[in-house]
Structure formats: structure tokens, C-alpha cells
Design an enzyme around this catalytic site. Structure first.
Site, mmCIF file in Angstrom:
data_model
loop_
_atom_site.group_PDB
_atom_site.id
_atom_site.type_symbol
_atom_site.label_atom_id
_atom_site.label_comp_id
_atom_site.label_asym_id
_atom_site.label_seq_id
_atom_site.Cartn_x
_atom_site.Cartn_y
_atom_site.Cartn_z
ATOM 1 N N ARG A 65 0.817 -1.225 0.000
ATOM 2 C CA ARG A 65 0.000 0.000 0.000
ATOM 3 C C ARG A 65 0.844 1.265 0.000
ATOM 4 O O ARG A 65 0.526 2.261 0.657
ATOM 5 C CB ARG A 65 -0.963 0.026 1.206
ATOM 6 N N SER B 155 -10.644 -1.606 3.877
ATOM 7 C CA SER B 155 -9.894 -1.935 5.098
ATOM 8 C C SER B 155 -9.382 -0.635 5.691
ATOM 9 O O SER B 155 -8.640 0.101 5.036
ATOM 10 C CB SER B 155 -8.685 -2.807 4.757
ATOM 11 N N GLU C 104 -4.838 2.779 6.716
ATOM 12 C CA GLU C 104 -4.693 2.581 5.264
ATOM 13 C C GLU C 104 -5.494 3.677 4.550
ATOM 14 O O GLU C 104 -5.103 4.204 3.518
ATOM 15 C CB GLU C 104 -5.220 1.188 4.866
HETATM 16 C C1 LIG Z 1 -15.545 -2.058 -0.111
HETATM 17 C C2 LIG Z 1 -14.097 -1.737 -0.403
HETATM 18 C C3 LIG Z 1 -13.201 -2.768 -0.650
HETATM 19 C C4 LIG Z 1 -11.844 -2.485 -0.894
HETATM 20 N N1 LIG Z 1 -10.996 -3.511 -1.151
HETATM 21 C C5 LIG Z 1 -9.693 -3.255 -1.409
HETATM 22 C C6 LIG Z 1 -8.790 -4.324 -1.692
HETATM 23 O O1 LIG Z 1 -9.145 -5.489 -1.743
HETATM 24 N N2 LIG Z 1 -7.479 -3.995 -1.921
HETATM 25 C C7 LIG Z 1 -7.032 -2.713 -1.892
HETATM 26 O O2 LIG Z 1 -5.838 -2.486 -2.110
HETATM 27 N N3 LIG Z 1 -7.876 -1.692 -1.607
HETATM 28 C C8 LIG Z 1 -9.182 -1.916 -1.387
HETATM 29 N N4 LIG Z 1 -10.037 -0.880 -1.126
HETATM 30 C C9 LIG Z 1 -9.513 0.495 -1.044
HETATM 31 C C10 LIG Z 1 -9.515 1.290 -2.368
HETATM 32 O O3 LIG Z 1 -10.512 0.807 -3.245
HETATM 33 C C11 LIG Z 1 -8.152 1.235 -3.057
HETATM 34 O O4 LIG Z 1 -7.145 1.809 -2.248
HETATM 35 C C12 LIG Z 1 -8.164 1.975 -4.415
HETATM 36 O O5 LIG Z 1 -6.971 1.710 -5.085
HETATM 37 C C13 LIG Z 1 -8.326 3.481 -4.258
HETATM 38 O O6 LIG Z 1 -8.616 4.014 -5.535
HETATM 39 P P1 LIG Z 1 -9.479 5.344 -5.705
HETATM 40 O O7 LIG Z 1 -9.495 5.683 -7.143
HETATM 41 O O8 LIG Z 1 -10.798 5.186 -5.056
HETATM 42 O O9 LIG Z 1 -8.564 6.366 -4.905
HETATM 43 P P2 LIG Z 1 -9.033 7.524 -3.923
HETATM 44 O O10 LIG Z 1 -9.690 6.937 -2.731
HETATM 45 O O11 LIG Z 1 -9.779 8.554 -4.683
HETATM 46 O O12 LIG Z 1 -7.606 8.079 -3.481
HETATM 47 C C14 LIG Z 1 -6.729 7.252 -2.741
HETATM 48 C C15 LIG Z 1 -5.310 7.808 -2.836
HETATM 49 O O13 LIG Z 1 -4.868 7.710 -4.188
HETATM 50 C C16 LIG Z 1 -4.466 8.994 -4.662
HETATM 51 N N5 LIG Z 1 -4.827 9.087 -6.081
HETATM 52 C C17 LIG Z 1 -6.015 8.842 -6.690
HETATM 53 N N6 LIG Z 1 -5.914 9.059 -8.016
HETATM 54 C C18 LIG Z 1 -4.650 9.457 -8.254
HETATM 55 C C19 LIG Z 1 -3.929 9.850 -9.424
HETATM 56 N N7 LIG Z 1 -4.478 9.875 -10.641
HETATM 57 N N8 LIG Z 1 -2.631 10.201 -9.269
HETATM 58 C C20 LIG Z 1 -2.028 10.191 -8.054
HETATM 59 N N9 LIG Z 1 -2.660 9.842 -6.912
HETATM 60 C C21 LIG Z 1 -3.947 9.479 -7.015
HETATM 61 C C22 LIG Z 1 -5.247 9.993 -3.818
HETATM 62 O O14 LIG Z 1 -4.585 11.250 -3.816
HETATM 63 C C23 LIG Z 1 -5.230 9.301 -2.468
HETATM 64 O O15 LIG Z 1 -4.007 9.524 -1.814
HETATM 65 C C24 LIG Z 1 -11.390 -1.135 -0.891
HETATM 66 C C25 LIG Z 1 -12.308 -0.097 -0.650
HETATM 67 C C26 LIG Z 1 -13.653 -0.397 -0.410
HETATM 68 C C27 LIG Z 1 -14.603 0.737 -0.172
#
Ligand SMILES: Cc1cc2nc3c(=O)[nH]c(=O)nc-3n(C[C@H](O)[C@H](O)[C@H](O)COP(=O)(O)OP(=O)(O)OC[C@H]3O[C@@H](n4cnc5c(N)ncnc54)[C@H](O)[C@@H]3O)c2cc1C
Length: 337
Positions: A212, A262, A332
Site C-alpha cells: 500500500r 480496510s 490505510e
Molecule cells: C468495499 C471496499 C473494498 C476495498 N478492497 C480493497 C482491496 O481489496 N485492496 C485494496 O488495495 N484496496 C481496497 N479498497 C480500497 C480502495 O478501493 C483502493 O485503495 C483503491 O486503489 C483506491 O482508488 P481510488 O481511485 O478510489 O482512490 P481515492 O480513494 O480517490 O484516493 C486514494 C489515494 O490515491 C491517490 N490518487 C487517486 N488518483 C490518483 C492519481 N491519478 N494520481 C495520483 N494519486 C492518485 C489519492 O490522492 C489518495 O491519496 C477497498 C475499498 C472499499 C470501499
């Protein structure tokens, strides 16, 4: 000119809103207004916006699908730029170069001309890879579920793990997202980023991807697009695996409630959910926010939860796990305030 008007000039095909509630853009459904909220899916617009905000020293935050965010009820003083533009996921597959944040381009192995183009543009050191692997080039705003389905339909194996993660490619690369034994690190070749106003391509080794974590997070780089490499697989087997993993997710995770996934990172040698459960915190509740009854690693919003309630639950969990087991729990979820 007001800042919003300048931004409208710079980013003509993007949507710009004032005082936009962040609760509408996060899977936790928590968060007050962002002063300015921009939704874009055009790489040129996105680049111009970021460069402008950096040049003007504006406070800004880039987000994808908001699935890893906990935003303060007071909102965000500054500009939030979301890569989930209005028409996101309408464009998808293209056979030329990625120009939109939700584009995906598929190149079957043997496509030497395309390999040379990627070498020229700095994504690959050598064209050799396309002799044995298939390449997928995609914009940072595409949802992982969509990307996984395009990759599966192409018969490429190795991205099944990502199909149930509710984030975008950009968020997943920044977080080195992973699940069920797979992570972004396993399949990525290179990423095009904005760093201090410049556009650069970082190869896999330069991304410093770990649990992560990535250089992108640590050095506040912005992901524009990424190149992945996959082996051929059996399409039916790939689709079956995706189905199995998603069923597993449904049965183990509280997907019926709003959350940011998580909440805590896995402390080395332990499972966060098990520690929280063993500390007697399953179902611990503050207002409408609670430790899930189904999976203690998830803090869920069961109604109209607030930031304060979420932070109370989080801080209580941290304190109790430290008291019981002497282990420091690290978030996280990213807190935006
Ligand atoms: C029900 C549920 C289940 C999940 N299961 C998992 C799992 O199994 N494994 C896992 O790893 N995660 C999981 N997650 C967490 C999440 O989905 C991941 O971390 C995902 O990668 C975040 O992507 P996002 O586009 O929603 O990012 P955001 O939540 O919008 O942002 C997260 C971070 O990424 C950065 N970011 C976003 N876009 C960019 C970009 N273009 N350039 C630079 N930085 C950027 C943001 O600045 C921030 O720091 C889960 C979440 C939920 C709600």
C-alpha cells in the site's frame, strides 16, 4: 478573473463545481464541501489543471473514485480534482494512444510497431517484451472493475485480483492496491506521471511499489496513465476466477454498508481485523459509524455517520489494540481535512 473562471478557460471539457459535498464522491459517504471540485476525463485538461494549480501554489488534492478516503465534515479548503469525469467509462477500448483518462488500449503480443512506439515514448526499455506478453495501456480514471473486465475479455490473465477493488487505476497505482495474492506491482510496466509540472514516465523499478505504498504517494506525483503486461490465459478460467473472488468478497466484506475498505494496514505478522476482533471491538459503535460485525477490519457508516464519529471509532480501535497487544495500527485510509 476568479479562479473558477480561469479554470473553466483552462479545462473546457471538464466540470467545475463550487462547494461540492465530498460525501457525494466518497464510498464512505462522509465529508463536507470542497471549495472547488473539478471532474475531468481528458488527459490534456487534467495536465493543464494540475500545472496551473502547481504554478499558482494553490492547495489541491487529486482523487479517483474516493474509495480510500475519509474527508472531514468541514470539507476541503482548496481544489479537489477528480479523474472520474462525467462520461467516465463510456469511451473505453481504443486502438490508438490513450488520450482520455478512461481510455484502454489493448495490444496483443507480436505487435512490434506498437512496442517501438512505447520504447520511443519511454514506457519500455526494449520492444522485446511484446514478443512474449500482451500490453494494456489505460488512463488513470478508469475503474478497476471495467479495466479487469476488458482485460478478461481479451483473454489476458493476471488482473483478476483487481476486479472487485472499487477504485480507479490512478488510486490503485498510488496505493499499490492488491487483493487475494495479487497486487499492481505484479503486472505494471510503467506509469506516466506529472511531477513538479513535468511529465515523466517511471518504469516499474522506479515506482518503489510496496505494501500500500509507492513513490507516487510519497512524492505527491500525479498518475496520467499506465502500461501493464499480461500473459495469455484461458478466458473461461479467468471469468470463473473473477466470479469466485467477487463472491468471496461479498461473503466476507460488509459491502452492504458505506466504507473506505480496510481501515487499517495489515501490521507485519498479523491481520488487522483479527486484532480488532480479539480486542473485543467487533460492533464497537459511535453514532452511525461502527466496526463492522461482519469483518472487523472495516469501519462502516451505517446511516448518517460523521467525520468525528469515524475518527472516534478509529482512535478507540488504535488505543485498544495498542493496550491489548502493544501493536501500533496504521491507517490505510487517507484522511483529507
Ligand atoms: C468495499 C471496499 C473494498 C476495498 N478492497 C480493497 C482491496 O481489496 N485492496 C485494496 O488495495 N484496496 C481496497 N479498497 C480500497 C480502495 O478501493 C483502493 O485503495 C483503491 O486503489 C483506491 O482508488 P481510488 O481511485 O478510489 O482512490 P481515492 O480513494 O480517490 O484516493 C486514494 C489515494 O490515491 C491517490 N490518487 C487517486 N488518483 C490518483 C492519481 N491519478 N494520481 C495520483 N494519486 C492518485 C489519492 O490522492 C489518495 O491519496 C477497498 C475499498 C472499499 C470501499
Amino acid at each position: 478573473m476568479f479562479q473558477t473562471e480561469i479554470l473553466k478557460e483552462i479545462a473546457k471539457s471538464s466540470e467545475i463545481k463550487k462547494d461540492e459535498p465530498m460525501s457525494l464522491h466518497t464510498t464512505f459517504h462522509i465529508g463536507g464541501p470542497a471549495d472547488i471540485f473539478i471532474e475531468t476525463n481528458d488527459i490534456k485538461d487534467f495536465t493543464n489543471i494540475i500545472r496551473y494549480l502547481q504554478n499558482e501554489n494553490c492547495r489541491y488534492f487529486v482523487m479517483g473514485n474516493g474509495s480510500n478516503l475519509l474527508v472531514d465534515d468541514k470539507g476541503y479548503r482548496g481544489v479537489v480534482v477528480s479523474t472520474r469525469g462525467k462520461n467516465s467509462d463510456k469511451h473505453l477500448i481504443k486502438d490508438s494512444y490513450v488520450t482520455l483518462l478512461d481510455d484502454v488500449c489493448i495490444y496483443n503480443k507480436g505487435n512490434n510497431m506498437q512496442a517501438e512506439i512505447f520504447v520511443e515514448k519511454g514506457y519500455l526499455d526494449s520492444a522485446e517484451i511484446l514478443k512474449s506478453k500482451n500490453l494494456v495501456h489505460a488512463g488513470s480514471g478508469i475503474l478497476l472493475s471495467k479495466l479487469a473486465s476488458v482485460i478478461a475479455d481479451s483473454g489476458f490473465a493476471g488482473f483478476e485480483f483487481a476486479s472487485g477493488i472499487p477504485g480507479t487505476l490512478g488510486g490503485a497505482v498510488a496505493m499499490n492496491a492488491g487483493a487475494y495474492g495479487g497486487e499492481i506491482k505484479d503486472v505494471i510496466e510503467s506509469v506516466r506521471v506529472i511531477v513538479n509540472g513535468d511529465i515523466r514516465v517511471l518504469k516499474k523499478d522506479e515506482l518503489d511499489l510496496s505494501y500500500r505504498n509507492s513513490i507516487i504517494q510519497r512524492e505527491h506525483m500525479i498518475v496520467l496513465d499506465a502500461l501493464f503486461a499480461f500473459d495469455n490465459g484461458d478466458k473461461d478460467e479467468i471469468l470463473t476466477k473473477i466470479k469466485e473472488l467477487n463472491n468471496k468478497r461479498k461473503s466476507k466484506q460488509p459491502l452492504e454498508y458505506a466504507s473506505a475498505g480496510s481501515t487499517f494496514k495489515r501490521p507485519e505478522g498479523y491481520f488487522a481485523g483479527k486484532l480488532i476482533q480479539d480486542a473485543g471491538l467487533k460492533g464497537y459503535r459511535c453514532g452511525d459509524v461502527m466496526v463492522s460485525e461482519k469483518h472487523s477490519g472495516f469501519v462502516v457508516n451505517v446511516g448518517n455517520g460523521t467525520f468525528e464519529e469515524a475518527m472516534n471509532v478509529i482512535n478507540h480501535v488504535k488505543e485498544e489494540v495498542r493496550k491489548h497487544f502493544g501493536i501500533k495500527m496504521e491507517l490505510e485510509v487517507k484522511v483529507l481535512s
